[in-house]
Design a protein around this motif. Structure first.
Motif, short mmCIF file in Angstrom:
data_model
loop_
_atom_site.label_atom_id
_atom_site.label_comp_id
_atom_site.label_asym_id
_atom_site.label_seq_id
_atom_site.Cartn_x
_atom_site.Cartn_y
_atom_site.Cartn_z
N SER A 1 101.03 85.68 55.90
CA SER A 1 101.94 84.53 56.12
C SER A 1 102.33 84.36 57.58
O SER A 1 102.59 83.26 58.01
CB SER A 1 103.22 84.65 55.31
N ARG B 1 98.66 64.72 35.63
CA ARG B 1 98.69 63.34 35.19
C ARG B 1 97.28 62.78 35.15
O ARG B 1 96.90 62.09 34.23
CB ARG B 1 99.56 62.53 36.14
N LEU C 1 100.28 62.81 57.10
CA LEU C 1 100.18 61.46 56.54
C LEU C 1 99.34 60.55 57.42
O LEU C 1 98.48 59.81 56.93
CB LEU C 1 101.58 60.86 56.36
N ALA D 1 113.54 71.64 61.41
CA ALA D 1 113.40 70.29 60.86
C ALA D 1 112.32 69.53 61.63
O ALA D 1 111.49 68.82 61.05
CB ALA D 1 114.73 69.54 60.94
N GLU D 2 112.30 69.72 62.94
CA GLU D 2 111.29 69.06 63.77
C GLU D 2 109.89 69.52 63.35
O GLU D 2 108.97 68.71 63.24
CB GLU D 2 111.55 69.43 65.23
N ARG E 1 78.68 64.08 61.43
CA ARG E 1 78.61 64.96 62.61
C ARG E 1 79.85 64.76 63.48
O ARG E 1 80.40 65.71 64.04
CB ARG E 1 77.35 64.69 63.42
N ALA F 1 113.71 63.23 63.11
CA ALA F 1 113.63 64.62 63.54
C ALA F 1 112.51 64.84 64.54
O ALA F 1 112.61 65.67 65.44
CB ALA F 1 113.43 65.54 62.32
N GLY F 2 111.39 64.11 64.37
CA GLY F 2 110.25 64.32 65.25
C GLY F 2 110.30 63.49 66.51
O GLY F 2 109.34 63.47 67.26
N LEU G 1 104.71 66.71 58.36
CA LEU G 1 104.66 65.59 57.41
C LEU G 1 103.99 64.37 58.04
O LEU G 1 103.05 63.81 57.48
CB LEU G 1 106.09 65.24 56.96
N ILE G 2 104.46 63.97 59.21
CA ILE G 2 103.93 62.74 59.81
C ILE G 2 102.49 62.95 60.26
O ILE G 2 101.64 62.07 60.08
CB ILE G 2 104.83 62.29 60.98
N ARG H 1 102.43 75.61 58.50
CA ARG H 1 102.11 76.80 59.29
C ARG H 1 101.62 76.42 60.68
O ARG H 1 102.05 76.97 61.68
CB ARG H 1 101.00 77.61 58.61
N PRO I 1 101.49 83.76 61.17
CA PRO I 1 100.27 83.30 61.84
C PRO I 1 99.78 84.34 62.85
O PRO I 1 100.58 85.04 63.46
CB PRO I 1 100.72 82.02 62.55
N ILE J 1 103.14 76.96 64.95
CA ILE J 1 102.53 77.64 66.10
C ILE J 1 102.20 76.71 67.26
O ILE J 1 102.06 77.18 68.38
CB ILE J 1 101.25 78.43 65.69
N ILE K 1 102.44 66.10 66.74
CA ILE K 1 102.05 65.21 65.65
C ILE K 1 100.63 64.71 65.85
O ILE K 1 99.79 64.74 64.94
CB ILE K 1 103.02 64.01 65.58
N ALA L 1 111.80 62.17 58.90
CA ALA L 1 110.90 62.92 59.77
C ALA L 1 110.76 62.21 61.11
O ALA L 1 110.66 62.86 62.16
CB ALA L 1 109.54 63.08 59.11
N ILE M 1 98.56 84.09 65.72
CA ILE M 1 98.92 83.89 67.12
C ILE M 1 100.32 84.45 67.40
O ILE M 1 100.62 84.88 68.51
CB ILE M 1 98.82 82.38 67.48
N VAL M 2 101.17 84.49 66.35
CA VAL M 2 102.50 85.09 66.51
C VAL M 2 102.36 86.61 66.69
O VAL M 2 102.99 87.22 67.56
CB VAL M 2 103.40 84.75 65.31
N LEU N 1 109.00 82.06 57.57
CA LEU N 1 108.45 82.53 56.29
C LEU N 1 109.15 81.86 55.12
O LEU N 1 108.52 81.43 54.16
CB LEU N 1 108.57 84.05 56.19
N MET O 1 79.57 75.97 65.49
CA MET O 1 78.60 75.37 64.57
C MET O 1 77.46 76.34 64.25
O MET O 1 77.04 76.45 63.10
CB MET O 1 78.02 74.09 65.18
N ASP P 1 82.53 66.71 61.98
CA ASP P 1 82.30 68.13 62.23
C ASP P 1 82.78 68.53 63.62
O ASP P 1 83.38 69.59 63.81
CB ASP P 1 80.80 68.45 62.14
N ALA Q 1 108.91 67.85 60.26
CA ALA Q 1 108.62 66.44 60.54
C ALA Q 1 107.23 66.30 61.15
O ALA Q 1 106.46 65.41 60.78
CB ALA Q 1 109.67 65.88 61.49
#
Lengths: 294, 287
Positions: A145, B282, B101, B90-91, B130, A48-49, B97-98, B225, A147, B229, B159, A45, A149-150, B262, A274, B133, B94
């Motif tokens: 599914s 588990r 995490l 792929a980007e 707060r 790729a990123g 994921l990053i 998702r 979004p 966007i 990211i 990643a 905004i799309v 999709l 809020m 929030d 990525a």
């Protein structure tokens, strides 16, 4: 005191310790394997990123700088004047915020009608024809599914700039999301009232009106309020693609580095979100309380 | 049989009404309340239609336009851009994921700070809550715009946007998981003479880890998702190409990208749902 502690016979203790060690070792191996897979995924990643650690360290100081520059200069001596300067465009911004709320309201309402019309066709206990169920479920899935905004981007091309494409985009997404939740509520009802109504010769529509609706209405309302809350956040960014509301002004302020405007609009949006969250939460608790009393 | 019963009841309706007047009397206050509520909602909707300048002519011409566009969308084709789209996808993954995490790693200790049973100080707990929030009140797209100003266009801004906006969510969710954790393991550690840190490491962490892991996986799913966007405002990933193709009115490529999104989101959902069940399954065996 310590002398009272029981000691296991050595052989038994060795056996217990060995079992403990092997259990811990197995757990550690599993953890290490998981971490290794995760590390490989992160490495891929990172490539790729286009993660560049040096770029991060070179630029990270700019984030606090940015936060400092958007912080307005308020002094205690001239608080009223400073606030007035910070929120210099308050009247227009409040109007746009009102529009944003209306976009969220209409989007939620239209989506509610669509979801209401489709949810009975998508629930297994009220719709016996398999193909009707499958078609309506797939349609709902598609609506939620993609979004919102799309959809807004597409509708801006078709309907032109303005709040209308924003409302329609939110409505379609809401239709998909609420339709699924409504269908799940309908599938969990008690079927006895429906059977009773059908036994007296009630049509499908009156069976739904007199046997299903009283059971599901409070849940429907609660899910709709929750969706309204989500849609207010969604409507706030519709302006980014030209679909109305306060987003347009916010994007301009950010892009053109009007620092104090950025924080003023953000404060307004956060406060609105809020307040809406608090109000809808109260309403939902009231609704669910009524249902439990009933 | 059914019919005759119904007919008999209908014929006897007036007598029934006289005998059970309580059941037939409409609840006036309830009726008024419902009618009033519907009138209020409807009136508000009419005002909104007027204020937002809805018009049937625009709706009609727009609908015709949509039909035309949908016609142009078939068949979806990537043209010569398939490798570019795939690398953008792929980007996107990525970024998700990053971002997820990074948010989880930063939010994990903060979750303990925001949990009542770890930090009993009510002011600290209130302030952290707060703060979280406030971060959650700002949409991920807004964060993306801000980070583009800070680090420039590209996936890195995306990211950071996902990491910051999820940090708010994770902080709240983790602290709730910690607060609802079973107290008995903590008491067990305390009774054997463990320190405060020992109770966190050997009682709370093992208990909340499966919950936290499943939440992180769930948000990875939802962030794929979001990551599609944030490209719309220029923060990397497939969204950038989507906007570009819409602006250029290349509708067959647009529909291809939407299908690609999709499929990717569906695949990630499937994988992560399986992983989540594995994690939760588990933990239920261990507990």
């Amino acid at each position: 005191m310590n002398g009272a502690v029981l000691h296991l016979p050595p052989a038994q203790r060795e056996h217990a310790l060995a079992a403990y060690r092997s259990a811990v070792a197995a757990k550690r191996v599993r953890l290490a394997m998981g971490l290794a897979i995760l590390a490989v995924a992160i490495g891929l990643a990172g490539i790729a990123g286009e993660i560049d650690a040096r770029k991060l360290f070179d630029n990270i100081h700019r984030l606090p700088n940015y936060l400092v520059s958007i912080t307005p200069q308020l002094s205690w001596a001239n608080l009223g004047g400073d606030l007035a300067e910070w929120f210099w465009n308050l009247k227009d911004w409040l109007k746009l915020l009102g529009d944003t709320l209306l976009i969220a309201y209409l989007g939620t309402l239209l989506g509610f009608f669509g979801a209401f019309a489709l949810c009975f066709a998508a629930s297994a206990n009220l719709e016996k024809r398999r193909w009707v169920r499958i078609v309506s479920r797939r349609f709902l899935e598609f609506c939620r599914s993609v979004p919102e905004i799309v959809f807004a981007l597409l509708f801006v091309v078709a309907f032109g700039l303005g709040p209308m494409p924003g409302v329609l985009a939110l409505a379609i997404h809401t239709l998909g999301a609420l339709g699924k939740q409504f269908a799940e509520v309908v599938e969990n009802i008690d079927m006895k009232p429906v059977e009773g109504a059908t036994a007296t010769g009630a049509s499908r529509v009156s069976a739904i009106r007199y046997a299903v609706l009283p059971q599901v209405m409070s849940n429907f309302a609660s899910y709709t309020l929750l969706r309204f809350e989500i849609n207010v956040r969604g409507a706030a960014v519709m302006g980014f693609v030209g679909a109305g509301g306060i987003g347009q002004d916010l994007m301009e302020a950010i892009r053109k580095f009007y620092y104090s405007d950025v924080s003023a609009i953000l404060v307004l949006i956060i406060a609105t979100v809020m307040i809406i969250d608090l109000v809808t939460e109260q309403l939902r608790h009231a609704l669910l309380g009524r249902e439990q009393r009933a | 049989m059914n019919r005759s019963l119904r007919d008999a009841v209908l014929a006897d309706r007036n007598a029934l009404r006289a005998r059970h007047s309580g059941l037939f009397a409409a609840d006036i206050t309830h009726r008024l309340l419902v009618t009033g509520l519907i009138a209020l909602l409807g009136g508000f909707a009419l005002f909104a239609f007027w204020r937002l300048e809805f018009s049937f002519s625009r709706l009609g011409s727009g609908a015709a336009q949509i039909a035309h566009i949908v016609g142009l969308m078939f068949p979806p084709t990537p043209g010569t851009k398939l490798p570019i789209f795939l690398s953008a996808l792929a980007e996107t993954l990525a970024i998700a994921l990053i971002g997820t995490l990074a948010a989880a790693i930063v939010a994990f200790p903060v979750g303990f700070l925001a949990a009542k049973n770890v930090v009993p100080n009510i002011f600290a707990h209130f302030a952290v809550r707060r703060f979280l929030d406030m971060i959650r009140g700002v949409d991920v797209l807004i964060w993306a715009l801000i980070f583009i100003n800070v680090v420039g266009l590209g996936p890195f801004a995306g990211i950071l946007a996902i990491a910051v906006s999820d940090f708010g969510t994770f902080g709240k969710l983790f602290s709730e998981a910690i607060e609802t954790a079973d107290k008995r393991p903590v008491e067990g550690i305390v009774s054997t003479g463990g320190s405060h840190l020992h109770t966190i490491r050997f009682a709370l962490v093992p208990e909340v880890f499966p919950v936290v892991a499943s939440q992180v996986l769930y948000y990875f799913e939802s962030n794929t998702r979001s990551a599609t966007i944030i490209g719309i405002v220029g923060a990397g990933g497939i969204g950038m190409h989507l906007t570009e193709q819409i602006r250029m009115l290349e509708w067959d490529k647009v529909s291809f990208i939407i299908l690609l999104i999709l499929v990717a989101v569906g695949a990630i959902d499937w994988v992560s749902a399986r992983l989540r069940h594995a994690v939760i399954g588990r933990s239920s065996v261990v507990v």
